[in-house]
Design an enzyme around this catalytic site. Structure first.
Site, PDB file in Angstrom:
ATOM      1  N   ASP A  67       0.867  -1.172   0.000  1.00 52.26           N
ATOM      2  CA  ASP A  67       0.000   0.000   0.000  1.00 52.26           C
ATOM      3  C   ASP A  67       0.908   1.228   0.000  1.00 52.26           C
ATOM      4  O   ASP A  67       1.525   1.568   1.018  1.00 52.26           O
ATOM      5  CB  ASP A  67      -0.889  -0.009   1.240  1.00 52.26           C
ATOM      6  N   ASN A  95       4.614   4.387 -11.382  1.00 50.39           N
ATOM      7  CA  ASN A  95       3.422   4.430 -12.221  1.00 50.39           C
ATOM      8  C   ASN A  95       2.124   4.406 -11.419  1.00 50.39           C
ATOM      9  O   ASN A  95       1.091   4.856 -11.911  1.00 50.39           O
ATOM     10  CB  ASN A  95       3.445   3.242 -13.186  1.00 50.39           C
ATOM     11  N   TYR A 160      -6.291  15.548  -9.498  1.00 50.93           N
ATOM     12  CA  TYR A 160      -5.417  14.697 -10.307  1.00 50.93           C
ATOM     13  C   TYR A 160      -4.378  15.536 -11.057  1.00 50.93           C
ATOM     14  O   TYR A 160      -3.173  15.250 -11.014  1.00 50.93           O
ATOM     15  CB  TYR A 160      -6.257  13.888 -11.285  1.00 50.93           C
ATOM     16  N   LYS A 164      -0.243  15.571 -10.652  1.00 50.89           N
ATOM     17  CA  LYS A 164       0.696  15.250 -11.724  1.00 50.89           C
ATOM     18  C   LYS A 164       1.656  16.407 -12.000  1.00 50.89           C
ATOM     19  O   LYS A 164       2.829  16.179 -12.356  1.00 50.89           O
ATOM     20  CB  LYS A 164      -0.071  14.854 -12.981  1.00 50.89           C
TER      21      LYS A 164
END
Length: 256
Positions: A67, A95, A160, A164
């Site tokens: 995790d 990733n 999100y 990023k």
């Protein structure tokens, strides 16, 4: 397996390897000669099937669970991958990530933190652990999977896209500070990557992306894998702190 490949003799860890992009990256690393540790949290079956295919083709692969919202688990994962690889780790691909949809006005702090912890804090922790290992074994390469949304926002993806963008900036900072250790750090920013059922789930988005793409198609997991292979290989020995956009030319299209 074709040998010798660009990554012959390397030991790589790919996080989030139970998902489509992660499996594509792991497969390309194995095809180029790397021994690959495939990380997953819950997608054990998918990661296991990918590892089986690598082994059936003559490669080396193992599945490791963790995790990555737990800092200690990140460090344990990197150590386990290196132990499996004979005490060394030459490449890490960060990733693993989540991409929920939530309007910014209705978003809670808990929802925000879930995305940041999964997409950014895990990258920080895994990179820190990997860089320390690589320092003692001649260096290595670390690649974060970012997104074209690091540069351009999308509705419902504020958390999100922000995560990023942070990943891209982290790679630049890490490239600067870990460079003297012989560790290169870069990002790959994919555009829309195809998966089973995507055209049915989001038909208009797929049509718009195809129209916008200079090559007229969506990306494939292997396209992201190819970029990661390049950055981990000797061909990129003087490339660090770079964001490699893999979007079929969509970002080259005028927006006015």
């Amino acid at each position: 397996m074709t040998a010798p490949g660009l990554l012959q003799g390397q030991v790589a860890l790919v996080t989030g390897a139970g998902g489509g992009i992660g499996r594509g990256i792991a497969r390309r690393f194995a095809e180029e000669g790397a021994a690959v540790a495939l990380h997953c949290r819950t997608a054990v079956r998918a990661a296991g099937e990918a590892a089986d295919r690598i082994r059936e083709s003559g490669g080396r692969a193992v599945v490791l669970r963790a995790d990555l919202t737990d800092e200690d688990a990140c460090h344990r994962l990197v150590s386990e991958a290196a132990e499996w690889g004979g005490g060394r780790l030459t490449a890490l691909v960060n990733n693993a990530g989540v991409q929920p949809v939530r309007d910014l006005a209705g978003m809670t702090a808990a929802e925000w933190r879930t995305v940041v912890d999964t997409n950014v804090t895990s990258v920080f922790a895994c990179t820190q652990a990997a860089a320390r290992l690589m320092r003692g074994h001649g260096g290595g390469s670390i690649t974060h999977i970012a997104s074209v949304e690091a540069r351009g926002p999308a509705p419902g993806h504020a958390h999100y896209g922000t995560s990023k963008a942070a990943v891209v900036q982290h790679a630049r900072a890490a490239a600067l500070e870990y460079g003297p250790w012989g560790v290169r750090v870069n990002t790959v920013s994919p555009g829309l990557i195809d998966r089973d059922g995507l055209a049915d789930d989001w038909p208009e988005g797929v049509r718009r992306w195809r129209r916008a793409s200079a090559v007229g198609r969506l990306g494939r997991p292997e396209d992201v894998g190819d970029a990661c292979v390049f950055l981990a290989s000797r061909l990129a020995s003087w490339v660090t702190g770079h964001d490699l956009v893999v979007d079929g030319g969509v970002s080259a299209r005028p927006t006015w």
